[in-house]
Design a protein around this motif. Structure first.
Motif, mmCIF file in Angstrom:
data_model
loop_
_atom_site.group_PDB
_atom_site.id
_atom_site.type_symbol
_atom_site.label_atom_id
_atom_site.label_comp_id
_atom_site.label_asym_id
_atom_site.label_seq_id
_atom_site.Cartn_x
_atom_site.Cartn_y
_atom_site.Cartn_z
ATOM 1 N N ARG A 121 0.835 -1.203 0.000
ATOM 2 C CA ARG A 121 0.000 0.000 0.000
ATOM 3 C C ARG A 121 0.872 1.257 0.000
ATOM 4 O O ARG A 121 0.609 2.214 -0.729
ATOM 5 C CB ARG A 121 -0.923 -0.008 1.221
ATOM 6 N N LEU A 122 1.926 1.238 0.815
ATOM 7 C CA LEU A 122 2.839 2.380 0.867
ATOM 8 C C LEU A 122 3.553 2.582 -0.462
ATOM 9 O O LEU A 122 3.789 3.709 -0.896
ATOM 10 C CB LEU A 122 3.868 2.179 1.980
ATOM 11 N N PHE A 123 3.896 1.466 -1.123
ATOM 12 C CA PHE A 123 4.587 1.549 -2.406
ATOM 13 C C PHE A 123 3.716 2.251 -3.448
ATOM 14 O O PHE A 123 4.178 3.134 -4.173
ATOM 15 C CB PHE A 123 4.948 0.143 -2.899
ATOM 16 N N ILE A 124 2.445 1.859 -3.520
ATOM 17 C CA ILE A 124 1.540 2.466 -4.496
ATOM 18 C C ILE A 124 1.395 3.963 -4.214
ATOM 19 O O ILE A 124 1.443 4.791 -5.136
ATOM 20 C CB ILE A 124 0.163 1.768 -4.467
ATOM 21 N N GLU A 125 1.246 4.316 -2.929
ATOM 22 C CA GLU A 125 1.134 5.737 -2.561
ATOM 23 C C GLU A 125 2.412 6.492 -2.927
ATOM 24 O O GLU A 125 2.362 7.617 -3.421
ATOM 25 C CB GLU A 125 0.861 5.862 -1.065
ATOM 26 N N HIS A 126 3.563 5.856 -2.680
ATOM 27 C CA HIS A 126 4.848 6.489 -2.991
ATOM 28 C C HIS A 126 4.961 6.795 -4.477
ATOM 29 O O HIS A 126 5.362 7.902 -4.866
ATOM 30 C CB HIS A 126 5.987 5.570 -2.555
ATOM 31 N N VAL A 127 4.626 5.834 -5.326
ATOM 32 C CA VAL A 127 4.751 6.035 -6.778
ATOM 33 C C VAL A 127 3.784 7.114 -7.245
ATOM 34 O O VAL A 127 4.144 7.978 -8.064
ATOM 35 C CB VAL A 127 4.508 4.716 -7.540
ATOM 36 N N GLU A 128 2.555 7.100 -6.734
ATOM 37 C CA GLU A 128 1.582 8.116 -7.139
ATOM 38 C C GLU A 128 2.047 9.516 -6.746
ATOM 39 O O GLU A 128 1.856 10.473 -7.499
ATOM 40 C CB GLU A 128 0.225 7.810 -6.507
ATOM 41 N N GLU A 129 2.665 9.632 -5.584
ATOM 42 C CA GLU A 129 3.121 10.939 -5.108
ATOM 43 C C GLU A 129 4.396 11.405 -5.811
ATOM 44 O O GLU A 129 4.680 12.605 -5.862
ATOM 45 C CB GLU A 129 3.362 10.893 -3.599
ATOM 46 N N ASN A 130 5.174 10.458 -6.352
ATOM 47 C CA ASN A 130 6.459 10.799 -6.970
ATOM 48 C C ASN A 130 6.516 10.322 -8.422
ATOM 49 O O ASN A 130 7.572 9.951 -8.916
ATOM 50 C CB ASN A 130 7.604 10.161 -6.177
ATOM 51 N N ILE A 131 5.377 10.360 -9.085
ATOM 52 C CA ILE A 131 5.261 9.770 -10.430
ATOM 53 C C ILE A 131 6.240 10.394 -11.419
ATOM 54 O O ILE A 131 6.835 9.699 -12.255
ATOM 55 C CB ILE A 131 3.805 9.897 -10.952
#
Length: 255
Positions: free
Chosen positions: A175-185
């Motif tokens: 879950r954290l990984f998906i949030e990280h990528v979305e925030e740093n796309i």
């Protein structure tokens, strides 16, 4: 004699101030109203300060750069994470929890190196991991729920608990990984044309439990239906995401 990393950091800050002042003086028309404040609390200066802190041998200089350039950004990061993800099950007030996070991050500061990516992303993951684990513990205490173990001769309860803990850790990280990528796309995906593909892949990933277990053929078909691109572009994006996943998982496990 080798220069102090913190002294060099402060010299760099002074150079930036001089350059900024010179640039402002060269503007033809003065801006009306109050000068705009920089709303970013965690900047490149913060990352440079952390690197200098980790390389510095002088205890007094480490304290100086931490108090002046590192403490506030980390404190603000903790506050934002607490409110954004609603980590409200701690017994202490929010400010006290922020201080707990700061103490935890202070222990982890020496582990940060530039090859682990941007300092903001790294410490966001570290802080979120701490808050998730401890928020969950406090929640269980409040509910008064204790794990009930039915032990019999046919079960290895220790192995079951280890597997369950690992599965929970993977799901939390996922879950954290998906949030990280979305925030740093824009940082993770270099080509603009690949960003819609990345968003499509992430949207699909939200519906499964692990990036490694998703059926590749089904994934490609669904992405093509969503963004209508060639397989080679999907492959490139998926490979980038898997590399980022593995890189961050190594960091997450080491926390």
């Amino acid at each position: 004699m080798e220069s102090s990393p913190v002294v060099l950091f402060y010299e760099g800050i002074e150079v930036k101030k001089v350059e900024a002042a010179h640039s402002a003086s060269m503007e033809s028309k003065p801006k009306r109203g109050r000068p705009r404040k920089n709303k970013l609390y965690f900047t490149q200066d913060t990352e440079d300060a952390i690197i200098a802190y980790n390389s510095e041998g002088s205890h007094s200089l480490r304290n100086k750069v931490f108090n002046e350039y590192i403490h506030r950004p980390l404190f603000k990061m903790a506050e934002n994470l607490i409110h954004r993800y609603k980590f409200y099950h701690f017994d202490s007030a929010t400010k006290d929890v922020q201080h707990e996070v700061i103490a935890f991050l202070l222990e982890k500061l020496p582990k940060y190196t530039q090859d682990k990516g941007k300092a903001f992303s790294y410490f966001s993951i570290v802080a979120k991991n701490y808050l998730i684990q401890n928020n969950y513990k406090h929640y269980n205490r409040k509910k008064g729920k204790a794990p009930v173990m039915d032990i019999d001769n046919q079960r290895n309860v220790v192995n079951e608990l280890v597997r369950n803990d690992h599965q929970t850790a993977v799901q939390d990280f996922y879950r954290l990984f998906i949030e990280h990528v979305e925030e740093n796309i824009d940082t993770v995906i270099k080509y603009k044309r690949d960003i819609p593909i990345a968003y499509a892949v992430l949207e699909i990933f939200k519906k499964c439990e692990n990036i490694e277990t998703y059926n590749k053929k089904a994934l490609y078909i669904m992405v093509r239906e969503m963004v209508n691109v060639k397989t080679q572009y999907i492959t490139r994006v998926v490979n980038i995401l898997k590399q980022e996943y593995k890189r961050l998982w190594i960091i997450y496990k080491d926390i």
